[in-house]
Design a protein around this motif. Structure first.
Motif, PDB file in Angstrom:
ATOM      1  N   LEU A   6       0.861  -1.180   0.000  1.00 34.51           N
ATOM      2  CA  LEU A   6       0.000   0.000   0.000  1.00 34.51           C
ATOM      3  C   LEU A   6       0.896   1.227   0.000  1.00 34.51           C
ATOM      4  N   GLU A   7       0.739   2.089  -0.992  1.00 29.61           N
ATOM      5  CA  GLU A   7       1.551   3.296  -1.103  1.00 29.61           C
ATOM      6  C   GLU A   7       0.648   4.531  -1.070  1.00 29.61           C
ATOM      7  N   LYS A   8       0.690   5.262   0.046  1.00 24.29           N
ATOM      8  CA  LYS A   8      -0.103   6.491   0.205  1.00 24.29           C
ATOM      9  C   LYS A   8      -1.578   6.254  -0.139  1.00 24.29           C
ATOM     10  N   LEU A   9      -2.114   5.140   0.320  1.00 23.17           N
ATOM     11  CA  LEU A   9      -3.469   4.742  -0.050  1.00 23.17           C
ATOM     12  C   LEU A   9      -4.506   5.637   0.633  1.00 23.17           C
ATOM     13  N   VAL A  10      -5.443   6.137  -0.160  1.00 32.85           N
ATOM     14  CA  VAL A  10      -6.467   7.081   0.313  1.00 32.85           C
ATOM     15  C   VAL A  10      -7.841   6.574  -0.089  1.00 32.85           C
ATOM     16  N   LYS A  11      -8.810   6.758   0.823  1.00 35.55           N
ATOM     17  CA  LYS A  11     -10.199   6.513   0.483  1.00 35.55           C
ATOM     18  C   LYS A  11     -11.048   7.700   0.923  1.00 35.55           C
ATOM     19  N   ARG A  12     -11.771   8.267  -0.046  1.00 37.45           N
ATOM     20  CA  ARG A  12     -12.680   9.381   0.248  1.00 37.45           C
ATOM     21  C   ARG A  12     -14.111   8.989  -0.094  1.00 37.45           C
ATOM     22  N   LEU A  46      -9.177  -3.123   3.812  1.00 33.58           N
ATOM     23  CA  LEU A  46      -9.256  -4.494   3.314  1.00 33.58           C
ATOM     24  C   LEU A  46     -10.072  -4.561   2.024  1.00 33.58           C
ATOM     25  N   ARG A  47     -11.170  -3.820   1.981  1.00 31.05           N
ATOM     26  CA  ARG A  47     -12.031  -3.833   0.802  1.00 31.05           C
ATOM     27  C   ARG A  47     -11.351  -3.161  -0.396  1.00 31.05           C
ATOM     28  N   MET A  48     -10.484  -2.186  -0.154  1.00 31.21           N
ATOM     29  CA  MET A  48      -9.703  -1.622  -1.252  1.00 31.21           C
ATOM     30  C   MET A  48      -8.717  -2.647  -1.795  1.00 31.21           C
ATOM     31  N   ILE A  49      -8.113  -3.436  -0.906  1.00 33.59           N
ATOM     32  CA  ILE A  49      -7.203  -4.490  -1.362  1.00 33.59           C
ATOM     33  C   ILE A  49      -7.966  -5.505  -2.212  1.00 33.59           C
ATOM     34  N   ALA A  50      -9.202  -5.813  -1.789  1.00 38.19           N
ATOM     35  CA  ALA A  50     -10.005  -6.809  -2.507  1.00 38.19           C
ATOM     36  C   ALA A  50     -10.563  -6.280  -3.816  1.00 38.19           C
ATOM     37  N   GLY A  51     -10.615  -4.956  -3.969  1.00 40.74           N
ATOM     38  CA  GLY A  51     -11.222  -4.370  -5.157  1.00 40.74           C
ATOM     39  C   GLY A  51     -12.696  -4.087  -4.991  1.00 40.74           C
ATOM     40  N   LEU A  52     -13.201  -4.189  -3.761  1.00 41.30           N
ATOM     41  CA  LEU A  52     -14.619  -3.937  -3.491  1.00 41.30           C
ATOM     42  C   LEU A  52     -14.893  -2.474  -3.182  1.00 41.30           C
ATOM     43  N   GLU A  53     -13.837  -1.704  -2.929  1.00 41.22           N
ATOM     44  CA  GLU A  53     -13.936  -0.249  -2.750  1.00 41.22           C
ATOM     45  C   GLU A  53     -12.976   0.421  -3.725  1.00 41.22           C
ATOM     46  N   GLU A  54     -13.446   1.456  -4.373  1.00 40.24           N
ATOM     47  CA  GLU A  54     -12.586   2.191  -5.291  1.00 40.24           C
ATOM     48  C   GLU A  54     -11.512   2.944  -4.515  1.00 40.24           C
ATOM     49  N   ILE A  55     -10.303   2.959  -5.042  1.00 42.61           N
ATOM     50  CA  ILE A  55      -9.184   3.661  -4.412  1.00 42.61           C
ATOM     51  C   ILE A  55      -9.212   5.125  -4.846  1.00 42.61           C
ATOM     52  N   SER A  56      -9.205   6.031  -3.867  1.00 42.20           N
ATOM     53  CA  SER A  56      -9.286   7.462  -4.176  1.00 42.20           C
ATOM     54  C   SER A  56      -7.929   8.084  -4.453  1.00 42.20           C
ATOM     55  N   GLY A  57      -6.881   7.487  -3.963  1.00 43.91           N
ATOM     56  CA  GLY A  57      -5.545   8.024  -4.175  1.00 43.91           C
ATOM     57  C   GLY A  57      -4.496   7.033  -3.740  1.00 43.91           C
ATOM     58  N   GLY A  58      -3.285   7.172  -4.287  1.00 47.90           N
ATOM     59  CA  GLY A  58      -2.211   6.255  -3.956  1.00 47.90           C
ATOM     60  C   GLY A  58      -2.225   5.027  -4.840  1.00 47.90           C
ATOM     61  N   ALA A  59      -1.398   4.046  -4.484  1.00 55.77           N
ATOM     62  CA  ALA A  59      -1.263   2.840  -5.305  1.00 55.77           C
ATOM     63  C   ALA A  59      -1.353   1.592  -4.448  1.00 55.77           C
ATOM     64  N   LEU A  60      -1.962   0.558  -5.031  1.00 52.55           N
ATOM     65  CA  LEU A  60      -2.027  -0.761  -4.418  1.00 52.55           C
ATOM     66  C   LEU A  60      -1.332  -1.746  -5.343  1.00 52.55           C
TER      67      LEU A  60
END
Length: 346
Positions: A6-12, A46-60
């Motif tokens: 996870l690199e600077k991972l953001v969820k908005r 966890l849901r961002m890792i799974a792809g169930l939540e859209e990533i708002s910023g950063g990289a996975l």
């Protein structure tokens, strides 16, 4: 198997930022537990890792590849949810094999995978039963089997044991840990239960308000918490946190710690222990006792502060009595009263 980065991972969510640019590296084959209170961002991560939540910023990254835009089915990750939702009209064999429905494996290969999964999870004799004939723990194992049969690069667990009773939770903790030791598949596990985190993790990630406060092995976090929150969250019962002014009348080596918070774990605050070698002795009035067999937790009042100490064996001091407790050198934790950051041990 694969590493997860996870690199600077953001969820908005609209204008509300729920996860604030977190960084985390999970090694190939590692068992990492995300722990924290409700609303801290652990399940969202966890849901961002799974792809169930859209990533708002950063990289996975999974392995060396950025997967921000990949659909869940393209990430080769299996997820086990809190509500395991196995199909009641299908047998255990059919439930486990459901994840292989669209695969290109032959029938023989599919059956071989289901049989091997059933063997590993201790479900061999139950493969022809339906969920109604299973216990809660067995149903959870079926849900794990349905994820496991796909041979994923990583397992994601979202509070999978919270619907089980205490005895089953303890049993399933051991079974999931044994499963990881056998398969060595990268695992990310979310829980609010610090006991699950302590007993299962290779490494714990403590989260609060969308931030990572500290990462480390269970022993590292228990012995060297970086702040008050982590100190109180990791360990049961929680660490006592006493303003130094409330200890002014107590005896011991407390010089130079004015305007600080003094932390001491209940298991290190011993009723009736010798005081000659103690760094601090604390006297308090007993308000309640909890006999636990090998030890008794003693709830007492020190000045205006509620404090928990430990009495050895079945020695329970009477409620209303005054008791003296001793703390050995190296067992006091000091924290800045304003920032709540660790100042080391004494």
């Amino acid at each position: 198997m694969a590493s997860i980065t996870l690199e600077k991972l953001v969820k908005r969510y609209d204008k509300v930022e729920a996860v604030h640019g977190i960084d985390l590296e999970i090694a190939d084959g590692e068992f990492v537990v995300l722990v924290g209170p409700s609303g801290c961002g652990k399940s969202t991560t966890l849901r961002m890792i799974a792809g169930l939540e859209e990533i708002s910023g950063g990289a996975l990254k999974i392995g060396d590849e950025v997967v921000n835009e990949r659909a869940p089915k393209q990430r080769n990750i299996a997820m086990v949810f809190q509500n395991y939702a196995i199909y009641p009209h299908l047998t255990v064999r059919q439930n486990i094999g459901f994840g292989l429905y669209t695969s290109k494996l032959s029938t023989a290969e599919k059956n071989a995978r289901i049989d091997e999964t059933g063997r590993i999870l201790g479900l061999t004799d139950l493969l022809e039963r339906r969920p109604a004939a299973l216990s809660g723990g067995q149903r959870q194992r079926v849900a794990i089997g349905r994820a496991m049969v796909r041979n994923p690069s990583a397992f994601l667990f979202d509070e999978p044991l919270s619907n089980l009773d205490a005895q089953l939770r303890a049993q399933m903790r051991v079974e999931i840990k044994k499963l990881h030791q056998e398969l060595k598949t990268t695992t990310v596990y979310v829980t609010h239960d610090q006991i699950e985190a302590m007993t299962m993790a290779d490494r714990i990630v403590v989260m609060k308000d969308g931030y990572i406060l500290q990462t480390g092995s269970p022993v590292e976090l228990y012995e060297n918490p970086v702040d008050v929150f982590t100190a109180r969250f990791i360990g049961s019962p929680s660490m006592n946190m006493i303003p130094s002014k409330s200890l002014a009348a107590q005896s011991g080596s407390l010089s130079g710690i004015e305007n600080q918070l003094v932390g001491v774990r209940p298991h290190d605050l011993i009723v009736g222990a010798p005081t000659d070698q103690a760094i601090l002795t604390i006297e308090g009035k007993v308000e309640a006792v909890e006999p636990l067999g090998p030890e008794t937790m003693v709830h007492m009042r020190v000045e205006a502060e509620a404090v928990i100490a430990t009495s050895p064996g079945n020695e329970a001091p009477p409620v209303g009595s005054m008791v003296t407790c001793a703390v050995a050198a190296g067992k006091l934790y000091l924290f800045d009263a304003k920032t709540e950051m660790s100042l080391g041990r004494k």
